[in-house]
Motif scaffolding. Sequence first.
Motif, PDB file in Angstrom:
ATOM      1  N   LYS A 193      -8.032   7.734   5.601  1.00  0.00           N
ATOM      2  CA  LYS A 193      -9.119   7.853   4.626  1.00  0.00           C
ATOM      3  C   LYS A 193      -9.647   6.483   4.229  1.00  0.00           C
ATOM      4  CE  LYS A 193      -7.767  12.268   2.532  1.00  0.00           C
ATOM      5  NZ  LYS A 193      -7.293  12.932   1.280  1.00  0.00           N
ATOM      6  N   LEU A 194      -8.734   5.532   4.018  1.00  0.00           N
ATOM      7  CA  LEU A 194      -9.162   4.191   3.626  1.00  0.00           C
ATOM      8  C   LEU A 194      -9.928   3.528   4.770  1.00  0.00           C
ATOM      9  CD1 LEU A 194      -9.166   1.985   1.487  1.00  0.00           C
ATOM     10  CD2 LEU A 194      -6.990   1.171   2.412  1.00  0.00           C
ATOM     11  N   GLY A 195      -9.436   3.722   5.991  1.00  0.00           N
ATOM     12  CA  GLY A 195     -10.135   3.163   7.145  1.00  0.00           C
ATOM     13  C   GLY A 195     -11.538   3.715   7.266  1.00  0.00           C
ATOM     14  N   ALA A 196     -11.683   5.034   7.053  1.00  0.00           N
ATOM     15  CA  ALA A 196     -13.003   5.657   7.123  1.00  0.00           C
ATOM     16  C   ALA A 196     -13.921   5.133   6.022  1.00  0.00           C
ATOM     17  CB  ALA A 196     -12.868   7.169   7.020  1.00  0.00           C
ATOM     18  N   ALA A 197     -13.331   4.799   4.863  1.00  0.00           N
ATOM     19  CA  ALA A 197     -14.142   4.326   3.733  1.00  0.00           C
ATOM     20  C   ALA A 197     -14.708   2.926   3.961  1.00  0.00           C
ATOM     21  CB  ALA A 197     -13.312   4.352   2.448  1.00  0.00           C
ATOM     22  N   VAL A 198     -13.974   2.109   4.721  1.00  0.00           N
ATOM     23  CA  VAL A 198     -14.418   0.715   4.893  1.00  0.00           C
ATOM     24  C   VAL A 198     -15.016   0.432   6.269  1.00  0.00           C
ATOM     25  CG1 VAL A 198     -12.705  -0.094   3.227  1.00  0.00           C
ATOM     26  CG2 VAL A 198     -12.160  -0.155   5.681  1.00  0.00           C
ATOM     27  N   PHE A 199     -14.749   1.308   7.251  1.00  0.00           N
ATOM     28  CA  PHE A 199     -15.206   1.045   8.616  1.00  0.00           C
ATOM     29  C   PHE A 199     -16.735   0.994   8.666  1.00  0.00           C
ATOM     30  CE2 PHE A 199     -16.392   2.282  12.955  1.00  0.00           C
ATOM     31  CZ  PHE A 199     -15.690   1.325  13.668  1.00  0.00           C
ATOM     32  N   GLN A 250       0.813  -1.210   0.000  1.00  0.00           N
ATOM     33  CA  GLN A 250       0.000   0.000   0.000  1.00  0.00           C
ATOM     34  C   GLN A 250       0.854   1.272   0.000  1.00  0.00           C
ATOM     35  OE1 GLN A 250      -2.792  -0.224   3.265  1.00  0.00           O
ATOM     36  NE2 GLN A 250      -3.914  -1.920   2.358  1.00  0.00           N
ATOM     37  N   GLY A 251       2.172   1.103  -0.047  1.00  0.00           N
ATOM     38  CA  GLY A 251       3.070   2.250  -0.053  1.00  0.00           C
ATOM     39  C   GLY A 251       3.278   2.796  -1.459  1.00  0.00           C
ATOM     40  N   PRO A 252       4.171   3.788  -1.611  1.00  0.00           N
ATOM     41  CA  PRO A 252       4.457   4.341  -2.933  1.00  0.00           C
ATOM     42  C   PRO A 252       4.869   3.238  -3.909  1.00  0.00           C
ATOM     43  CG  PRO A 252       5.502   5.641  -1.208  1.00  0.00           C
ATOM     44  CD  PRO A 252       4.967   4.413  -0.538  1.00  0.00           C
ATOM     45  N   ASP A 253       4.247   3.217  -5.077  1.00  0.00           N
ATOM     46  CA  ASP A 253       4.517   2.213  -6.114  1.00  0.00           C
ATOM     47  C   ASP A 253       4.115   0.796  -5.691  1.00  0.00           C
ATOM     48  OD1 ASP A 253       5.710   4.211  -7.753  1.00  0.00           O
ATOM     49  OD2 ASP A 253       7.573   4.012  -6.623  1.00  0.00           O
ATOM     50  N   GLY A 254       3.358   0.656  -4.609  1.00  0.00           N
ATOM     51  CA  GLY A 254       2.903  -0.663  -4.182  1.00  0.00           C
ATOM     52  C   GLY A 254       1.928  -1.280  -5.169  1.00  0.00           C
ATOM     53  N   ALA A 255       1.928  -2.589  -5.245  1.00  0.00           N
ATOM     54  CA  ALA A 255       1.082  -3.298  -6.214  1.00  0.00           C
ATOM     55  C   ALA A 255      -0.409  -3.065  -5.985  1.00  0.00           C
ATOM     56  CB  ALA A 255       1.395  -4.792  -6.161  1.00  0.00           C
ATOM     57  N   CYS A 256      -0.799  -2.733  -4.749  1.00  0.00           N
ATOM     58  CA  CYS A 256      -2.220  -2.558  -4.443  1.00  0.00           C
ATOM     59  C   CYS A 256      -2.699  -1.123  -4.604  1.00  0.00           C
ATOM     60  CB  CYS A 256      -2.514  -3.025  -3.020  1.00  0.00           C
ATOM     61  SG  CYS A 256      -2.387  -4.797  -2.779  1.00  0.00           S
ATOM     62  N   LEU A 257      -1.787  -0.205  -4.872  1.00  0.00           N
ATOM     63  CA  LEU A 257      -2.143   1.211  -4.869  1.00  0.00           C
ATOM     64  C   LEU A 257      -3.203   1.551  -5.926  1.00  0.00           C
ATOM     65  CD1 LEU A 257      -1.166   3.413  -3.012  1.00  0.00           C
ATOM     66  CD2 LEU A 257       0.405   4.181  -4.782  1.00  0.00           C
ATOM     67  N   ALA A 258      -2.952   1.162  -7.166  1.00  0.00           N
ATOM     68  CA  ALA A 258      -3.884   1.500  -8.247  1.00  0.00           C
ATOM     69  C   ALA A 258      -5.250   0.834  -8.057  1.00  0.00           C
ATOM     70  CB  ALA A 258      -3.281   1.124  -9.603  1.00  0.00           C
ATOM     71  N   PRO A 266     -11.903   5.758  -4.517  1.00  0.00           N
ATOM     72  CA  PRO A 266     -11.296   6.993  -5.040  1.00  0.00           C
ATOM     73  C   PRO A 266     -10.979   8.004  -3.937  1.00  0.00           C
ATOM     74  CG  PRO A 266     -13.191   6.335  -6.367  1.00  0.00           C
ATOM     75  CD  PRO A 266     -13.186   5.452  -5.154  1.00  0.00           C
ATOM     76  N   GLY A 267      -9.785   8.600  -4.062  1.00  0.00           N
ATOM     77  CA  GLY A 267      -9.380   9.631  -3.120  1.00  0.00           C
ATOM     78  C   GLY A 267      -8.696   9.136  -1.868  1.00  0.00           C
ATOM     79  N   THR A 268      -8.454   7.833  -1.786  1.00  0.00           N
ATOM     80  CA  THR A 268      -7.836   7.282  -0.573  1.00  0.00           C
ATOM     81  C   THR A 268      -6.335   7.057  -0.713  1.00  0.00           C
ATOM     82  OG1 THR A 268      -8.313   4.992  -1.225  1.00  0.00           O
ATOM     83  CG2 THR A 268      -9.983   6.129   0.106  1.00  0.00           C
ATOM     84  N   THR A 269      -5.763   7.417  -1.859  1.00  0.00           N
ATOM     85  CA  THR A 269      -4.324   7.236  -2.063  1.00  0.00           C
ATOM     86  C   THR A 269      -3.700   8.542  -2.546  1.00  0.00           C
ATOM     87  OG1 THR A 269      -4.349   6.600  -4.407  1.00  0.00           O
ATOM     88  CG2 THR A 269      -4.818   4.866  -2.787  1.00  0.00           C
ATOM     89  N   GLY A 270      -2.374   8.588  -2.458  1.00  0.00           N
ATOM     90  CA  GLY A 270      -1.647   9.772  -2.902  1.00  0.00           C
ATOM     91  C   GLY A 270      -0.214   9.408  -3.229  1.00  0.00           C
ATOM     92  N   ALA A 271       0.638  10.430  -3.315  1.00  0.00           N
ATOM     93  CA  ALA A 271       2.035  10.210  -3.687  1.00  0.00           C
ATOM     94  C   ALA A 271       2.771   9.348  -2.669  1.00  0.00           C
ATOM     95  CB  ALA A 271       2.750  11.556  -3.840  1.00  0.00           C
ATOM     96  N   LEU A 272       2.321   9.356  -1.423  1.00  0.00           N
ATOM     97  CA  LEU A 272       2.970   8.572  -0.380  1.00  0.00           C
ATOM     98  C   LEU A 272       2.335   7.194  -0.189  1.00  0.00           C
ATOM     99  CD1 LEU A 272       3.502  11.368   2.305  1.00  0.00           C
ATOM    100  CD2 LEU A 272       5.125  10.513   0.612  1.00  0.00           C
ATOM    101  N   GLY A 273       1.392   6.878  -1.060  1.00  0.00           N
ATOM    102  CA  GLY A 273       0.721   5.592  -0.951  1.00  0.00           C
ATOM    103  C   GLY A 273      -0.688   5.756  -0.411  1.00  0.00           C
ATOM    104  N   VAL A 274      -1.185   4.718   0.210  1.00  0.00           N
ATOM    105  CA  VAL A 274      -2.537   4.750   0.762  1.00  0.00           C
ATOM    106  C   VAL A 274      -2.577   5.676   1.973  1.00  0.00           C
ATOM    107  CG1 VAL A 274      -4.245   3.369   2.032  1.00  0.00           C
ATOM    108  CG2 VAL A 274      -3.234   2.466  -0.068  1.00  0.00           C
TER     109      VAL A 274
END
Length: 204
Positions: free
Chosen positions: A69-75, A42-50, A57-65
């Motif tokens: 935001k991702l926790g809020a999206a799935v909680f 889930q980090g920069p260039d991680g296989a799961c990022l895309a 949408p909107g839960t990732t950035g240049a530094l990865g996940v």
Amino acid sequence: MSKPFILGLTGSIGMGKSAVAGMLRELGVPVFDADAAVHELQGPDGACLAPIERAFPGTTGALGVDRQKLGAAVFGHPDKLKLLESIVHPEVAEMRRTFLADNAEAPLIVFDIPLLYEKTGQHGLDAVAVVSAPGPIQRERVLARPGMSIEKFEKILALQVPDGEKRARADFVIDTGVQVGETRAQIDALVAHLRENGPWPPPK
């Protein structure tokens, strides 16, 4: 060639599992860290990022996940959590297969799996070691962490299999509620036992 003995390592929050994993590495035991694998994926260039960005949408950035935001999206949304797991778990499994292949000649391999009893199960493991300490020690360790509160701690505990049940189900129990030297002696004995004899009889 005999295959490595695969030991699952788990334990509830604040029990000292990371410290035990470090001691195992010091003894030359290859340790696969499931949490570290997820962070890498889930980090920069991680296989799961895309795929995560496509699904959430909107839960990732240049530094990865962005974990908040991702926790809020799935909680509180079991269907969304299941979708996230369907993205991450196959990639972790592939990293684990690569790790196994890279360490095929080791007599003992450890899989560090925080939610072994809660989620992943014991498939593919030869035995399980649970890291444990008395409740008051666990509580003191966890509440000393930055940003931790009693309410947050209790919510985490409610999601985890109770320590007593983990101890009862485990093949081995590693006690971290004692002096560090005593814990290290337990690990030394366990590693020597597994490298030489396999899983039985379990030194609980």
